[in-house]
Design a protein around this motif. Structure first.
Motif, PDB file in Angstrom:
ATOM      1  N   LYS A 188       0.847  -1.196   0.000  1.00  0.00           N
ATOM      2  CA  LYS A 188       0.000   0.000   0.000  1.00  0.00           C
ATOM      3  C   LYS A 188       0.884   1.248   0.000  1.00  0.00           C
ATOM      4  CE  LYS A 188      -3.953   1.949   2.438  1.00  0.00           C
ATOM      5  NZ  LYS A 188      -4.825   1.845   3.599  1.00  0.00           N
ATOM      6  N   PRO A 189       1.026   1.908  -1.148  1.00  0.00           N
ATOM      7  CA  PRO A 189       1.933   3.057  -1.255  1.00  0.00           C
ATOM      8  C   PRO A 189       1.685   4.158  -0.222  1.00  0.00           C
ATOM      9  CG  PRO A 189       1.182   2.387  -3.429  1.00  0.00           C
ATOM     10  CD  PRO A 189       0.402   1.579  -2.427  1.00  0.00           C
ATOM     11  N   GLU A 190       0.430   4.422   0.122  1.00  0.00           N
ATOM     12  CA  GLU A 190       0.131   5.473   1.103  1.00  0.00           C
ATOM     13  C   GLU A 190       0.720   5.120   2.469  1.00  0.00           C
ATOM     14  OE1 GLU A 190      -3.158   4.819  -1.826  1.00  0.00           O
ATOM     15  OE2 GLU A 190      -2.375   3.555  -0.251  1.00  0.00           O
ATOM     16  N   PHE A 191       0.720   3.868   2.761  1.00  0.00           N
ATOM     17  CA  PHE A 191       1.253   3.372   4.022  1.00  0.00           C
ATOM     18  C   PHE A 191       2.763   3.586   4.066  1.00  0.00           C
ATOM     19  CE2 PHE A 191       1.674  -0.088   7.194  1.00  0.00           C
ATOM     20  CZ  PHE A 191       0.658   0.307   8.042  1.00  0.00           C
ATOM     21  N   LEU A 192       3.430   3.249   2.981  1.00  0.00           N
ATOM     22  CA  LEU A 192       4.867   3.461   2.871  1.00  0.00           C
ATOM     23  C   LEU A 192       5.191   4.946   2.967  1.00  0.00           C
ATOM     24  CD1 LEU A 192       7.770   2.550   2.287  1.00  0.00           C
ATOM     25  CD2 LEU A 192       7.199   2.638  -0.150  1.00  0.00           C
ATOM     26  N   ASP A 193       4.426   5.781   2.262  1.00  0.00           N
ATOM     27  CA  ASP A 193       4.646   7.224   2.297  1.00  0.00           C
ATOM     28  C   ASP A 193       4.539   7.757   3.721  1.00  0.00           C
ATOM     29  OD1 ASP A 193       4.940   7.109  -0.453  1.00  0.00           O
ATOM     30  OD2 ASP A 193       2.940   7.908  -0.880  1.00  0.00           O
ATOM     31  N   TRP A 194       3.540   7.278   4.462  1.00  0.00           N
ATOM     32  CA  TRP A 194       3.364   7.687   5.854  1.00  0.00           C
ATOM     33  C   TRP A 194       4.614   7.333   6.667  1.00  0.00           C
ATOM     34  CZ3 TRP A 194       3.616   4.513  10.124  1.00  0.00           C
ATOM     35  CH2 TRP A 194       3.357   5.149  11.343  1.00  0.00           C
ATOM     36  N   PHE A 195       5.084   6.095   6.541  1.00  0.00           N
ATOM     37  CA  PHE A 195       6.230   5.643   7.320  1.00  0.00           C
ATOM     38  C   PHE A 195       7.482   6.462   6.993  1.00  0.00           C
ATOM     39  CE2 PHE A 195       9.883   2.986   8.290  1.00  0.00           C
ATOM     40  CZ  PHE A 195       9.609   2.635   9.604  1.00  0.00           C
ATOM     41  N   VAL A 196       7.740   6.675   5.712  1.00  0.00           N
ATOM     42  CA  VAL A 196       8.923   7.435   5.285  1.00  0.00           C
ATOM     43  C   VAL A 196       8.859   8.870   5.820  1.00  0.00           C
ATOM     44  CG1 VAL A 196      10.122   8.372   3.257  1.00  0.00           C
ATOM     45  CG2 VAL A 196       9.378   5.978   3.282  1.00  0.00           C
ATOM     46  N   ALA A 197       7.670   9.468   5.826  1.00  0.00           N
ATOM     47  CA  ALA A 197       7.520  10.835   6.333  1.00  0.00           C
ATOM     48  C   ALA A 197       7.669  10.894   7.857  1.00  0.00           C
ATOM     49  CB  ALA A 197       6.154  11.393   5.924  1.00  0.00           C
ATOM     50  N   GLU A 198       7.206   9.875   8.554  1.00  0.00           N
ATOM     51  CA  GLU A 198       7.259   9.856  10.020  1.00  0.00           C
ATOM     52  C   GLU A 198       8.636   9.488  10.566  1.00  0.00           C
ATOM     53  OE1 GLU A 198       4.916  10.603  12.511  1.00  0.00           O
ATOM     54  OE2 GLU A 198       3.955  11.544  10.781  1.00  0.00           O
ATOM     55  N   TYR A 199       9.364   8.689   9.856  1.00  0.00           N
ATOM     56  CA  TYR A 199      10.630   8.164  10.366  1.00  0.00           C
ATOM     57  C   TYR A 199      11.574   9.254  10.895  1.00  0.00           C
ATOM     58  CZ  TYR A 199      14.726   5.246  10.901  1.00  0.00           C
ATOM     59  OH  TYR A 199      15.809   4.606  11.436  1.00  0.00           O
ATOM     60  N   PRO A 200      11.806  10.341  10.141  1.00  0.00           N
ATOM     61  CA  PRO A 200      12.734  11.381  10.634  1.00  0.00           C
ATOM     62  C   PRO A 200      12.268  12.044  11.935  1.00  0.00           C
ATOM     63  CG  PRO A 200      12.279  11.699   8.304  1.00  0.00           C
ATOM     64  CD  PRO A 200      11.343  10.643   8.792  1.00  0.00           C
ATOM     65  N   LYS A 201      10.988  11.962  12.243  1.00  0.00           N
ATOM     66  CA  LYS A 201      10.478  12.535  13.495  1.00  0.00           C
ATOM     67  C   LYS A 201      10.838  11.659  14.693  1.00  0.00           C
ATOM     68  CE  LYS A 201       6.489  14.342  10.999  1.00  0.00           C
ATOM     69  NZ  LYS A 201       5.039  14.215  10.826  1.00  0.00           N
ATOM     70  N   HIS A 202      11.251  10.418  14.433  1.00  0.00           N
ATOM     71  CA  HIS A 202      11.516   9.456  15.505  1.00  0.00           C
ATOM     72  C   HIS A 202      12.967   8.995  15.551  1.00  0.00           C
ATOM     73  CE1 HIS A 202       7.235   8.760  16.483  1.00  0.00           C
ATOM     74  NE2 HIS A 202       7.063   9.100  15.221  1.00  0.00           N
ATOM     75  N   SER A 203      13.751   9.359  14.543  1.00  0.00           N
ATOM     76  CA  SER A 203      15.137   8.889  14.499  1.00  0.00           C
ATOM     77  C   SER A 203      16.014   9.919  13.805  1.00  0.00           C
ATOM     78  CB  SER A 203      15.223   7.562  13.740  1.00  0.00           C
ATOM     79  OG  SER A 203      16.556   7.128  13.670  1.00  0.00           O
ATOM     80  N   LYS A 204      17.224  10.083  14.334  1.00  0.00           N
ATOM     81  CA  LYS A 204      18.165  10.983  13.670  1.00  0.00           C
ATOM     82  C   LYS A 204      18.979  10.250  12.613  1.00  0.00           C
ATOM     83  CE  LYS A 204      21.152  10.408  17.621  1.00  0.00           C
ATOM     84  NZ  LYS A 204      21.395  10.892  18.929  1.00  0.00           N
ATOM     85  N   ARG A 205      18.841   8.949  12.552  1.00  0.00           N
ATOM     86  CA  ARG A 205      19.530   8.137  11.541  1.00  0.00           C
ATOM     87  C   ARG A 205      18.777   8.179  10.218  1.00  0.00           C
ATOM     88  NH1 ARG A 205      23.645   5.677  11.989  1.00  0.00           N
ATOM     89  NH2 ARG A 205      24.623   5.310  13.951  1.00  0.00           N
ATOM     90  N   LYS A 206      19.524   8.041   9.147  1.00  0.00           N
ATOM     91  CA  LYS A 206      18.923   7.934   7.820  1.00  0.00           C
ATOM     92  C   LYS A 206      18.162   6.608   7.726  1.00  0.00           C
ATOM     93  CE  LYS A 206      20.074   7.734   2.972  1.00  0.00           C
ATOM     94  NZ  LYS A 206      21.077   7.297   2.020  1.00  0.00           N
ATOM     95  N   LEU A 207      16.996   6.637   7.124  1.00  0.00           N
ATOM     96  CA  LEU A 207      16.191   5.435   6.947  1.00  0.00           C
ATOM     97  C   LEU A 207      16.907   4.465   6.019  1.00  0.00           C
ATOM     98  CD1 LEU A 207      13.534   3.881   7.367  1.00  0.00           C
ATOM     99  CD2 LEU A 207      12.553   5.241   5.501  1.00  0.00           C
ATOM    100  N   ASP A 208      17.122   3.252   6.486  1.00  0.00           N
ATOM    101  CA  ASP A 208      17.767   2.193   5.708  1.00  0.00           C
ATOM    102  C   ASP A 208      16.677   1.180   5.402  1.00  0.00           C
ATOM    103  OD1 ASP A 208      19.356   0.249   4.576  1.00  0.00           O
ATOM    104  OD2 ASP A 208      20.621  -0.056   6.340  1.00  0.00           O
ATOM    105  N   MET A 209      16.193   1.212   4.158  1.00  0.00           N
ATOM    106  CA  MET A 209      14.991   0.462   3.842  1.00  0.00           C
ATOM    107  C   MET A 209      15.012  -0.108   2.441  1.00  0.00           C
ATOM    108  SD  MET A 209      11.180   1.975   4.155  1.00  0.00           S
ATOM    109  CE  MET A 209       9.816   0.845   4.082  1.00  0.00           C
TER     110      MET A 209
END
Length: 151
Positions: free
Chosen positions: A90-111
């Motif tokens: 579900k692309p919308e779900f992925l988009d949500w996660f990618v947008a939220e990740y920087p709010k919870h981690s200072k590390r670059k998303l490795d996905m």
């Protein structure tokens, strides 16, 4: 790196000792936040949550007679991996996660497509994973699966 385990506890006992506490916390975070209906167990050499055959008798089309996989967690050589089929499907779900990740981690998303890799055990964003776990019900996952994958 597949771990030849016979139970979730056996799996945990075979991962490096320095990862066991964090791994258990990750499993607990997911289990406590997933909507009802998913079943925890071993699947594909990982700890996973799936839709049991009692709920969805058609099961997984790639492995007839097996439960429909949804989320998994694995201890790999250099990281802990979190797999979430909802983000893949579900692309919308992925988009949500990618947008939220920087709010919870200072590390670059490795996905990858459905895999999030955590190399630093002390920087796993447990609050975000809790939110992620809550977002999709069994019925929604079955509907998405049937729409996107089942032929």
């Amino acid at each position: 790196m597949q771990i030849p385990a016979t139970s979730v506890e056996d799996y945990i006992s075979q991962i490096p000792e320095e990862r066991q506490e964090v791994f258990k916390k990750l499993l607990d975070t997911i289990t406590e936040n997933l909507p009802e209906g998913f079943q925890k167990g071993l699947s594909y050499g990982m700890v996973g949550w799936q839709v049991p055959l009692e709920t969805y008798p058609d099961g997984y089309h790639c492995a007839p007679g097996t439960a429909l996989p949804f989320m998994s967690v694995a201890s790999q050589k250099n990281f802990i991996a979190l797999y979430h089929m909802g983000m893949y499907a579900k692309p919308e779900f992925l988009d949500w996660f990618v947008a939220e990740y920087p709010k919870h981690s200072k590390r670059k998303l490795d996905m990858g497509k459905s895999c999030v890799r955590f190399k630093k055990m002390d920087e796993i964003p447990f609050e975000l994973i809790a939110e992620l776990s809550k977002k999709m019900t069994v019925d929604e996952w079955i509907n998405i699966y049937e729409t996107n994958f089942k032929k």
